[in-house]
Motif scaffolding. Structure first.
Motif, PDB file in Angstrom:
ATOM      1  N   GLY D  39       8.267  -5.890  37.592  1.00 50.53           N
ATOM      2  CA  GLY D  39       7.605  -7.083  38.304  1.00 50.53           C
ATOM      3  C   GLY D  39       7.436  -8.135  37.108  1.00 50.53           C
ATOM      4  N   GLY D  43      10.150 -10.273  38.599  1.00 56.08           N
ATOM      5  CA  GLY D  43       9.584 -10.373  39.914  1.00 56.08           C
ATOM      6  C   GLY D  43       9.877  -9.295  40.704  1.00 56.08           C
ATOM      7  N   ASP D  44      10.404  -8.197  40.373  1.00 54.40           N
ATOM      8  CA  ASP D  44      10.956  -7.099  41.206  1.00 54.40           C
ATOM      9  C   ASP D  44       9.878  -6.014  41.506  1.00 54.40           C
ATOM     10  N   GLY D  45       9.206  -6.551  42.459  1.00 54.27           N
ATOM     11  CA  GLY D  45       7.948  -5.720  43.084  1.00 54.27           C
ATOM     12  C   GLY D  45       7.623  -5.883  44.321  1.00 54.27           C
ATOM     13  N   THR D 109       5.862  -1.967  41.452  1.00 61.26           N
ATOM     14  CA  THR D 109       6.892  -2.469  40.719  1.00 61.26           C
ATOM     15  C   THR D 109       7.996  -1.470  40.668  1.00 61.26           C
ATOM     16  N   ARG D 110       9.218  -1.839  40.517  1.00 64.27           N
ATOM     17  CA  ARG D 110      10.288  -0.855  40.396  1.00 64.27           C
ATOM     18  C   ARG D 110      10.133   0.016  39.170  1.00 64.27           C
ATOM     19  N   CYS D 168       6.129 -10.106  48.143  1.00 69.50           N
ATOM     20  CA  CYS D 168       6.734  -9.668  46.888  1.00 69.50           C
ATOM     21  C   CYS D 168       6.419 -10.237  45.635  1.00 69.50           C
ATOM     22  N   HIS D 169       6.893 -10.001  44.431  1.00 67.79           N
ATOM     23  CA  HIS D 169       6.500 -10.383  43.266  1.00 67.79           C
ATOM     24  C   HIS D 169       7.200 -11.807  42.856  1.00 67.79           C
TER      25      HIS D 169
END
Lengths: 241, 241, 241, 241, 241, 241
Positions: D39, D43-45, D109-110, D168-169
């Motif tokens: 994240g 920004g992966d979340g 987040t991932r 999302c993030h």
């Protein structure tokens, strides 16, 4: 007689030509293809058109490179080499005793379908290869009288749809563009790209000569023309000198 | 065997069907069309597919209305009435002694061209009408196992290009979409519209049932499906009650 | 092991690196940032990645010019000079005794938020600067075996949305593109621009060498790559000679 | 103090809240996440924000359905059930002795990456779950004084880029839109869709009441808002009566 | 006083100028046109603005070529030659005894309409030609103080709408863009093209000088400026040397 | 005589009408406006057209609401109330002794400019109000003979350019569309929206009656027509009964 960029002088020798279908030769009226052929059913085929000039197939390499690229882009495996396809063409020309002034159309469709369908998995033969050679001498009319163009409302699409640069059997929209032009009294259609800029004629690439400059469209939405590329090459060379 | 929404059970009777080409009947392997046919050359033709169910051609009026609309939109004059076309179909079915479980494909191309060309002015015959009737019983596989979809990068275009709502012989881009799906290991392609919203499968309209609601795409970029219209009609009626 | 353009040889020294967070050094597992950091909350940050090669930070000026341009385009004021940021990086490398073969990631987020929110007015600290230096030697695998690409349905957007040329912390769509590729069995994603033309890979710019020519996409929809610019510069120079 | 739709009354109790990070509780200033968290890095979340009202988590089902849909659309597997996530939230609220007037932000987040990268294959942990509960009572200011909007040049994109409907993030472009508004002296940004029609505010869906009618945009380019859906539902019901 | 790229020093001589309307001269306050003029009614007219410098109408040929091209693109036949129009301009300047520092606006509208309407068939006169010559010396303010730009949400359209390259009487959208800029406290508007890339200011073409390089937009969506073309020509020439 | 949807019977009384310009009345040939008027110079004005039927100004409220909305959207302050504008219209009709069968065009431009320019800051007067009342009885021709339409290549743009829903003085592109139609031998132009769907005629909204259903386009790209709204209202009401 129609009037357009592809005008050709009437030539009675074309009545008696032999057409090659998968290496067999047929007179014009007997030259037929299965109604299960993918080209007939869903426009699933690719083609090239080239000229025989004084015994030479002009720009043959360029045409065959483009044909193989087209095949790749439609996921069609060609089960013959460029040399083998050349042999097929030469054999057809030989059978017709043609040596000059000939326009050769080479069409390769995905093959015979088990049933009418888009599905390539239902193809039950290899590609069908049809070669039509015809005598064609450009009529002087187009050059002398010029032709009239009509701007069609049918556009050149993006490459993420039916790629407008592809030389294929699915050309109904170009037929539609031309029909608009004919209905409006013009000879051919001028087609715009997705943003409304001039791109090409329906069956011929478009150039303007303006005060000694040669203008043409971006290559993004028009046929990836071999003659077009040669014209641009000549202009660039000439410009530097 | 391929697996998809058009799955049909293998039916050996289809080996012996008679196909109608301009009112003449031919066995499957002899059913051929000129290589100068506009459908074969440039995908210049339109078609309908309908079912014979217990002796009835289902939704015949809807199919013929759509065929005549398609003809108008591609500038093709149909030199026969709906009644005459119905007679052609019935005659074909009769010759095949077919009464039920039959899928009939009716294809009308602009006609024979004088030379390979897009130009409708070079058409030297009337439209060619081909009728292929085949026994097709939907395989239960699709329903039981479901099918897998792959979202293709090939899009449904705008109506100002090759109208994606048109039932025609120029479908190479849909073949390309399906090939992407097959290469990725899926059964069929899901296609997006020009804005990236889900539109349709490559050869079947797309519906989702989500918590008791039936969802489908806008009609702007998908086939103008007759079954689709019936499903929506049923859903609307059911919703009001 | 994953396989892609960013393949690096496993290097155990990376277990013991020190990471700089706002000028304080932390071992890898203790290197943490507030959950109120704008980068974590809403991807509100910018970054650069550069290499230390034989003691030199390669193309440092280009990277810092781009970082300052990125900051301007997201409305972030950087409260330090390029010299000061260089000092931070050098100090981190020195603490790690790194002199060669190092990949340095410099991340600058807007800062700590008072509460989870997009709103820059709720930022209650200055920018957070994180510097992660790692030993990275490119694996020979990518070069020797090549990598496979999958064309994603996720596109590069227009600059009026989230500018695809920006090196920032909001990259979820690129992750999505890569996930599509991985699910389809490929190594990386090839991404198209808004018109369907090839633009870039998800995390690496894209070049084709075709018959001695180097082709790449327009710069409008891909990362504004420094290596990309150098490649183009080299090609142009080489072309003139 | 900032002025906007998310205005909240200053509440000193928020200084002492406990924040849950993967089921461990931390005071505000110690609540930190690895700088290798997906994240933070890219920004992966995904996240949800909901209210605790008189002991009830309002529209919890809707929020969790949306969270699971978001997870599916970014290819993230959630290794817990909705019941388990509810338990995490309830545990956090209990530890904070919160029963009313609370805004809960749930972020997933991932996970931790091996090295800074977009690549989901380099994730070396399961998803990180962060829960931030804060007392928030809407300030009356927004309602009484209204807020001013500025139309940003940053647009809502198509779903084939970073889907603007996704919670999302990766929200830097929305931050950019808001910064434009602030710089122009307004409170919040009004954002247009890809065709230039009004879509939404940067962080709140947009409604107009015009002569007794409630107007809002199409749902295609704005946040898939739960409050939005409820408003529309209420309006439809009210309209029929 | 307004501040922008068209700033001019107040010049009292302009109070007494004579304006040519269809070859008749009128004092400023008496210079009037029918309310049935197509330019007034529906913005149906084209114009050029050029400078008189030391007795020379600068780039007159370029301006008149562009005027005749504009006329062609709006389907307006100009019933006078370039020489005749030059004579009209010279006569106007002579009547005003102007020899230097003059800005000349030449406006040609389709003519008087029988009734308020778009319809060119309802035009009952030939084109109306209005020539307004004014003393204009650029204020040094713009150069010394610079001007501030505001990026408008009003875009430059595609050429298939109102062609943004056309110098015509329909410019309300450019007025709207400028009004946005003024309301935001800026001097002029910066306008983006349909894809969100910078194109032009509302009334002046846009150039950036960046590290010794002169950058400008593609010509596709901005005014087809004569000064713009000269600047590019000078830059190209200078680049080669 | 031209033939189109606005056909009116020739009426000699129109030769002697009085036209109101800022409350002064002028015979037709003396009705003139300054060549510095913003409407004439840059199409910077808005208008309404309504009918006087048996002494009643039909749908006056709707027209004035639209006029005030138009004024707001182009940033023009109207220095009079709706009642005052009504009085101006009534006074004009009274002076003309008109009571029935009259078409009234009300035009409001931003005002007199100091010099030809887009810049609203250079406006040195209040808005100019012109009222043209004419006897117009629809010719029966259009209804009896129908009219022919030609699909123009000029499109209806997006609202982020010159909003196609705006009733304003900048209509050159609609004139261009009509000229294409006339040149092709048709009566009026049919215009497509940005996606290629049918939107509207150049000066009249478009409806089709198909098997008892009334079809029209989305309102997004066509004139925000008052008659259009009434037709839709009538159809909806009729549909429910």
């Amino acid at each position: 007689m129609i009037h357009g960029t592809h005008n050709a002088i009437e030539d009675s020798r074309n009545n008696d030509i032999l057409i090659s279908i998968n290496d067999q030769l047929f007179p014009r009226n007997d030259a037929k293809i299965s109604v299960f052929d993918s080209g007939y059913l869903v426009g699933d085929g690719i083609w090239e058109a080239l000229r025989l000039h004084h015994g030479v197939l002009v720009f043959l390499d360029d045409h065959f490179n483009r044909l193989w690229t087209s095949a790749a882009s439609v996921g069609m495996h060609l089960p013959f080499s460029k040399e083998e396809l050349t042999a097929k063409v030469m054999q057809t020309l030989k059978a017709n005793k043609m040596t000059d002034g000939v326009h050769v159309r080479i069409m390769v469709t995905r093959g015979i379908k088990k049933t009418p369908s888009q599905d390539p998995r239902l193809t039950i033969s290899g590609p069908n290869v049809v070669i039509i050679p015809e005598y064609k001498t450009a009529s002087k009319d187009s050059k002398e009288k010029g032709i009239t163009l009509f701007t069609s409302t049918i556009r050149r699409g993006s490459p993420d749809y039916l790629d407008p640069r592809l030389n294929c059997h699915s050309k109904l929209h170009e037929v539609q563009a031309l029909i608009q032009a004919i209905q409006a009294g013009a000879d051919e259609a001028l087609m715009l790209d997705i943003h409304g800029f001039v791109s090409t004629c329906n069956a011929t690439n478009f150039f303007i000569v303006n005060k000694g400059e040669v203008w043409t469209s971006t290559s993004k939405y028009c046929m990836n023309g071999i003659t077009r590329a040669k014209v641009i090459e000549v202009c660039n060379t000439s410009n530097k000198n």
